[in-house]
Design a protein around this motif. Structure first.
Motif, PDB file in Angstrom:
ATOM      1  N   SER A   1       2.244  14.320   0.111  1.00 61.68           N
ATOM      2  CA  SER A   1       2.513  14.588   1.525  1.00 61.68           C
ATOM      3  C   SER A   1       1.267  15.137   2.218  1.00 61.68           C
ATOM      4  CB  SER A   1       3.668  15.571   1.659  1.00 61.68           C
ATOM      5  OG  SER A   1       3.917  15.872   3.016  1.00 61.68           O
ATOM      6  N   LEU A   2       0.599  16.082   1.570  1.00 61.14           N
ATOM      7  CA  LEU A   2      -0.619  16.661   2.141  1.00 61.14           C
ATOM      8  C   LEU A   2      -1.742  15.631   2.230  1.00 61.14           C
ATOM      9  CD1 LEU A   2      -0.791  20.209   0.478  1.00 61.14           C
ATOM     10  CD2 LEU A   2      -0.615  19.707   2.913  1.00 61.14           C
ATOM     11  N   SER A   3      -1.874  14.814   1.187  1.00 59.47           N
ATOM     12  CA  SER A   3      -2.935  13.797   1.194  1.00 59.47           C
ATOM     13  C   SER A   3      -2.700  12.776   2.302  1.00 59.47           C
ATOM     14  CB  SER A   3      -3.011  13.096  -0.168  1.00 59.47           C
ATOM     15  OG  SER A   3      -1.851  12.307  -0.405  1.00 59.47           O
ATOM     16  N   SER A   4      -1.436  12.471   2.564  1.00 67.06           N
ATOM     17  CA  SER A   4      -1.114  11.528   3.637  1.00 67.06           C
ATOM     18  C   SER A   4      -1.428  12.132   5.005  1.00 67.06           C
ATOM     19  CB  SER A   4       0.363  11.138   3.558  1.00 67.06           C
ATOM     20  OG  SER A   4       0.716  10.276   4.610  1.00 67.06           O
ATOM     21  N   VAL A   5      -1.034  13.392   5.195  1.00 67.49           N
ATOM     22  CA  VAL A   5      -1.211  14.049   6.487  1.00 67.49           C
ATOM     23  C   VAL A   5      -2.682  14.323   6.790  1.00 67.49           C
ATOM     24  CG1 VAL A   5      -0.795  16.205   7.737  1.00 67.49           C
ATOM     25  CG2 VAL A   5       1.082  15.069   6.568  1.00 67.49           C
TER      26      VAL A   5
ATOM     27  N   GLN B   1       0.817  -1.204   0.000  1.00 67.45           N
ATOM     28  CA  GLN B   1       0.000   0.000   0.000  1.00 67.45           C
ATOM     29  C   GLN B   1       0.858   1.264   0.000  1.00 67.45           C
ATOM     30  OE1 GLN B   1      -2.828  -0.339   3.217  1.00 67.45           O
ATOM     31  NE2 GLN B   1      -3.758  -2.193   2.378  1.00 67.45           N
ATOM     32  N   TYR B   2       1.960   1.240   0.743  1.00 70.83           N
ATOM     33  CA  TYR B   2       2.847   2.409   0.792  1.00 70.83           C
ATOM     34  C   TYR B   2       3.543   2.640  -0.552  1.00 70.83           C
ATOM     35  CZ  TYR B   2       6.781   5.373   2.188  1.00 70.83           C
ATOM     36  OH  TYR B   2       7.704   6.391   2.270  1.00 70.83           O
ATOM     37  N   LEU B   3       3.888   1.553  -1.232  1.00 69.04           N
ATOM     38  CA  LEU B   3       4.608   1.665  -2.500  1.00 69.04           C
ATOM     39  C   LEU B   3       3.755   2.270  -3.617  1.00 69.04           C
ATOM     40  CD1 LEU B   3       6.699  -1.639  -2.555  1.00 69.04           C
ATOM     41  CD2 LEU B   3       7.545   0.690  -2.307  1.00 69.04           C
ATOM     42  N   LEU B   4       2.436   2.284  -3.458  1.00 69.03           N
ATOM     43  CA  LEU B   4       1.595   2.966  -4.449  1.00 69.03           C
ATOM     44  C   LEU B   4       1.997   4.436  -4.555  1.00 69.03           C
ATOM     45  CD1 LEU B   4      -1.985   1.584  -3.617  1.00 69.03           C
ATOM     46  CD2 LEU B   4      -0.474   0.861  -5.477  1.00 69.03           C
ATOM     47  N   GLN B   5       2.256   5.074  -3.410  1.00 69.04           N
ATOM     48  CA  GLN B   5       2.665   6.466  -3.395  1.00 69.04           C
ATOM     49  C   GLN B   5       4.095   6.630  -3.914  1.00 69.04           C
ATOM     50  OE1 GLN B   5       1.871   8.388   0.393  1.00 69.04           O
ATOM     51  NE2 GLN B   5       0.231   6.949   0.840  1.00 69.04           N
ATOM     52  N   VAL B   6       4.978   5.745  -3.458  1.00 67.20           N
ATOM     53  CA  VAL B   6       6.386   5.844  -3.857  1.00 67.20           C
ATOM     54  C   VAL B   6       6.539   5.701  -5.368  1.00 67.20           C
ATOM     55  CG1 VAL B   6       8.667   4.792  -3.627  1.00 67.20           C
ATOM     56  CG2 VAL B   6       7.179   5.006  -1.621  1.00 67.20           C
ATOM     57  N   ILE B   7       5.878   4.712  -5.945  1.00 64.39           N
ATOM     58  CA  ILE B   7       5.978   4.472  -7.387  1.00 64.39           C
ATOM     59  C   ILE B   7       5.388   5.637  -8.169  1.00 64.39           C
ATOM     60  CG2 ILE B   7       5.065   3.019  -9.261  1.00 64.39           C
ATOM     61  CD1 ILE B   7       5.462   0.650  -7.289  1.00 64.39           C
TER      62      ILE B   7
ATOM     63  N   SER C   1       4.519  15.336  13.418  1.00 58.64           N
ATOM     64  CA  SER C   1       5.749  15.878  13.998  1.00 58.64           C
ATOM     65  C   SER C   1       6.915  15.739  13.029  1.00 58.64           C
ATOM     66  CB  SER C   1       6.056  15.176  15.326  1.00 58.64           C
ATOM     67  OG  SER C   1       6.363  13.812  15.125  1.00 58.64           O
ATOM     68  N   TYR C   2       6.997  14.605  12.332  1.00 53.67           N
ATOM     69  CA  TYR C   2       8.073  14.418  11.357  1.00 53.67           C
ATOM     70  C   TYR C   2       7.897  15.359  10.167  1.00 53.67           C
ATOM     71  CZ  TYR C   2       9.941  10.304  13.740  1.00 53.67           C
ATOM     72  OH  TYR C   2      10.546   9.468  14.652  1.00 53.67           O
ATOM     73  N   GLU C   3       6.647  15.516   9.713  1.00 52.32           N
ATOM     74  CA  GLU C   3       6.398  16.438   8.603  1.00 52.32           C
ATOM     75  C   GLU C   3       6.753  17.867   9.003  1.00 52.32           C
ATOM     76  OE1 GLU C   3       5.596  15.679   5.597  1.00 52.32           O
ATOM     77  OE2 GLU C   3       5.017  13.581   5.778  1.00 52.32           O
ATOM     78  N   PHE C   4       6.493  18.217  10.252  1.00 49.32           N
ATOM     79  CA  PHE C   4       6.808  19.562  10.734  1.00 49.32           C
ATOM     80  C   PHE C   4       8.313  19.796  10.747  1.00 49.32           C
ATOM     81  CE2 PHE C   4       7.177  22.789  14.196  1.00 49.32           C
ATOM     82  CZ  PHE C   4       6.427  23.790  13.588  1.00 49.32           C
TER      83      PHE C   4
ATOM     84  N   ILE D   1       3.474  25.571  -8.678  1.00 50.09           N
ATOM     85  CA  ILE D   1       3.501  24.326  -7.894  1.00 50.09           C
ATOM     86  C   ILE D   1       2.151  24.093  -7.225  1.00 50.09           C
ATOM     87  CG2 ILE D   1       4.514  23.198  -5.869  1.00 50.09           C
ATOM     88  CD1 ILE D   1       7.168  24.479  -6.565  1.00 50.09           C
ATOM     89  N   SER D   2       1.552  25.158  -6.680  1.00 55.00           N
ATOM     90  CA  SER D   2       0.271  25.041  -5.984  1.00 55.00           C
ATOM     91  C   SER D   2      -0.828  24.560  -6.914  1.00 55.00           C
ATOM     92  CB  SER D   2      -0.116  26.388  -5.366  1.00 55.00           C
ATOM     93  OG  SER D   2       0.846  26.799  -4.416  1.00 55.00           O
ATOM     94  N   ASN D   3      -0.879  25.115  -8.123  1.00 53.86           N
ATOM     95  CA  ASN D   3      -1.922  24.719  -9.075  1.00 53.86           C
ATOM     96  C   ASN D   3      -1.785  23.253  -9.471  1.00 53.86           C
ATOM     97  OD1 ASN D   3      -3.253  27.207  -9.187  1.00 53.86           O
ATOM     98  ND2 ASN D   3      -1.821  28.008 -10.713  1.00 53.86           N
ATOM     99  N   GLU D   4      -0.541  22.825  -9.738  1.00 55.14           N
ATOM    100  CA  GLU D   4      -0.330  21.435 -10.115  1.00 55.14           C
ATOM    101  C   GLU D   4      -0.627  20.482  -8.949  1.00 55.14           C
ATOM    102  OE1 GLU D   4       0.507  19.946 -13.106  1.00 55.14           O
ATOM    103  OE2 GLU D   4      -0.034  21.940 -13.832  1.00 55.14           O
ATOM    104  N   ALA D   5      -0.219  20.893  -7.747  1.00 55.66           N
ATOM    105  CA  ALA D   5      -0.509  20.071  -6.570  1.00 55.66           C
ATOM    106  C   ALA D   5      -2.012  19.985  -6.332  1.00 55.66           C
ATOM    107  CB  ALA D   5       0.186  20.650  -5.331  1.00 55.66           C
TER     108      ALA D   5
END
Length: 482
Positions: free
Chosen positions: A74-78, A47-53, A271-274, A145-149
């Motif tokens: 990153s935002l979708s995960s958080v 499941q994690y590798l879906l994002q990595v790939i 905390s790690y993302e911060f 970057i914001s528009n594409e994200a």
């Protein structure tokens, strides 16, 4: 003298027999834990590798596509995926204890309750995701970057709803130790994602949006397979139940466990993302952010192992408490701690030995690789802390004291870890290394607090509480039916 000597010998023999029995129980429990943990490691990694790939595929389109997709994921995960995963962890208490108490129909009912509850939560999250691009611009991010994200995370909304169905189903099968269906569906979804993502990204002109669509297809295929397996497989017959009003009456209880479960998991992740965000404010932010991102990606990938162990112990502890067997729960906790220490030692040693080369997995920049080599010893200690806290968090979910885990994470990371990281990162010459030392201090305190709670837990009392709660649920269900 003879009777005294005979008594001493008899006592020694009894002690040796008890020790052999204890070790035999521990070995048997380790086998049971390994039976759950091994497949769960593969499921989590798939499941994690879906994002990595997805990031790897998009990375070859250019810097704009890579940076915007990385921010979006990153935002979708958080804000989404970690929240869904955390809330569904409530089923590790509810379904696990119900299954242990042989109240099998409750397992199916609570799974449906979780699905409906999470789908409800997805609605405001989807609205938030829809306007993510505009929000990023408002906080000062680059408009391009914001528009594409924003486009990427908007096309990822279907995946969010799939994840809300998938995660409760994963817990449904996990709590019954039915691991083969999960393993097959997760690996199949990953194998589907790889060629589909490549085709949509490179052959259709969709670019990074194609990666988001592929993630949605993979997650929906995984969720649909498990849902159909649950509904039609003979092996699920005893825990399968029809959808009724009882599903909605259980939402209050579900949220009472789901909210602290989500807080416990999200507080640590955030905390790690911060810390990554803080690294962007340091001198030479490109170098600092790159190095800490490599460290975060490394421990996130390796965390699949302790997460699998945590899944094993939460299953065993909740099943044993539901069955009214506190001694079995205690044996499971002792066994998982031994496995966690062994796993942490092996993995951290491998990373330390390879510290001069593993940075090249992520980049060819020699400056970045040298910095990663320097910070690698801290990373190894962090791997040990992650293994211990991951398994102890599994115990927390199995027992049902997620709220204590949430308080521990809040104190460890936000009252101590992040302030120490900011102090060392910005007030000393350590910079990024200081930020990571701070988060490591938080992780160490987290392990200490979770250890205190784990070893001070009265498992006899927890087994009684589980029995009382299940009886209350049964009585309330009968009242509703009447």
């Amino acid at each position: 003298m003879e009777p005294a000597r005979d008594a001493m010998e008899e006592g020694l023999l009894l002690k040796q027999r008890d020790e052999r029995l204890t070790w035999r129980l521990l070995v048997e429990e380790m086998k049971k834990l390994g039976f759950v943990a091994g497949p769960m490691v593969a499921v989590t990694l798939s499941q994690y590798l879906l994002q990595v790939i997805s990031v790897m595929m998009v990375g070859h389109l250019g810097e704009l596509a890579l940076s915007s997709t990385s921010i979006a994921i990153s935002l979708s995960s958080v804000t989404g995926f970690s929240l869904m995963s955390g809330m569904s962890s409530a089923l590790e208490t509810l379904c696990g204890q119900a299954y242990g108490a042989q109240q099998y129909k409750k397992v199916g009912i609570q799974t449906y309750t979780a699905i409906f509850s999470l789908l409800t939560v997805c609605i405001p999250l989807a609205i938030f995701w829809r306007y993510t691009g505009s929000l990023l611009i408002l906080i000062g991010q680059s408009p391009s970057i914001s528009n594409e994200a924003g486009k990427f995370i908007t096309w990822l909304i279907p995946a969010l709803f799939a994840y809300a169905i998938l995660q409760p189903l994963v817990r449904y099968f996990q709590m019954q130790s039915m691991l083969l269906p999960m393993l097959a569906s997760s690996i199949t979804a990953l194998c589907l994602h790889i060629p589909l993502c490549w085709a949509l990204v490179y052959k259709t002109g969709l670019g990074n949006i194609g990666a988001a669509m592929s993630m949605g297809v993979a997650m929906w295929s995984n969720a649909i397979f498990l849902l159909f397996y649950m509904m039609y497989s003979p092996s699920c017959a005893k825990t399968r139940s029809p959808i009724s009003t009882e599903v909605f009456h259980g939402m209050k209880q579900f949220f009472s466990f789901a909210i602290p479960s989500a807080v416990m998991i999200c507080l640590e992740l955030w905390s790690y993302e911060f810390i990554i965000l803080l690294s962007g404010l340091l001198p030479n932010p490109e170098l600092e952010t790159s190095v800490l991102s490599i460290c975060l990606n490394t421990i996130s990938t390796l965390y699949a192992i302790p997460y699998g162990l945590a899944a094993g112990v939460s299953t065993r502890v909740s099943n044993e408490l539901g069955a009214g067997n506190p001694r079995g729960a205690r044996v499971a906790v002792n066994a998982i701690i031994i496995l966690a220490v062994v796993e942490a030692t092996i993995v951290s040693m491998i990373v330390f030995v390879d510290r001069h080369i593993f940075g090249y997995i992520f980049t060819n920049e020699k400056e970045v690789v040298a910095y990663v080599t320097k910070i690698a010893p801290l990373l190894c200690v962090n791997i040990i802390m992650d293994s211990l806290q991951g398994t102890l968090s599994g115990v927390a979910r199995g027992v049902g004291w997620q709220h204590l885990g949430a308080y521990a994470n809040l104190a460890a990371f936000y009252l101590v870890g992040i302030p120490v990281a900011a102090l060392l990162g910005f007030c000393t010459s350590l910079r990024g290394e200081g930020l990571w030392i701070g988060i490591l201090v938080g992780a160490t305190i987290q392990v200490f607090l979770l250890s205190v709670v784990t070893f001070c837990t009265n498992y006899e009392k927890q087994a009684t509480k589980a029995k009382e709660r299940l009886l209350e649920e049964e009585c309330s269900t009968e009242d509703i039916v009447m």
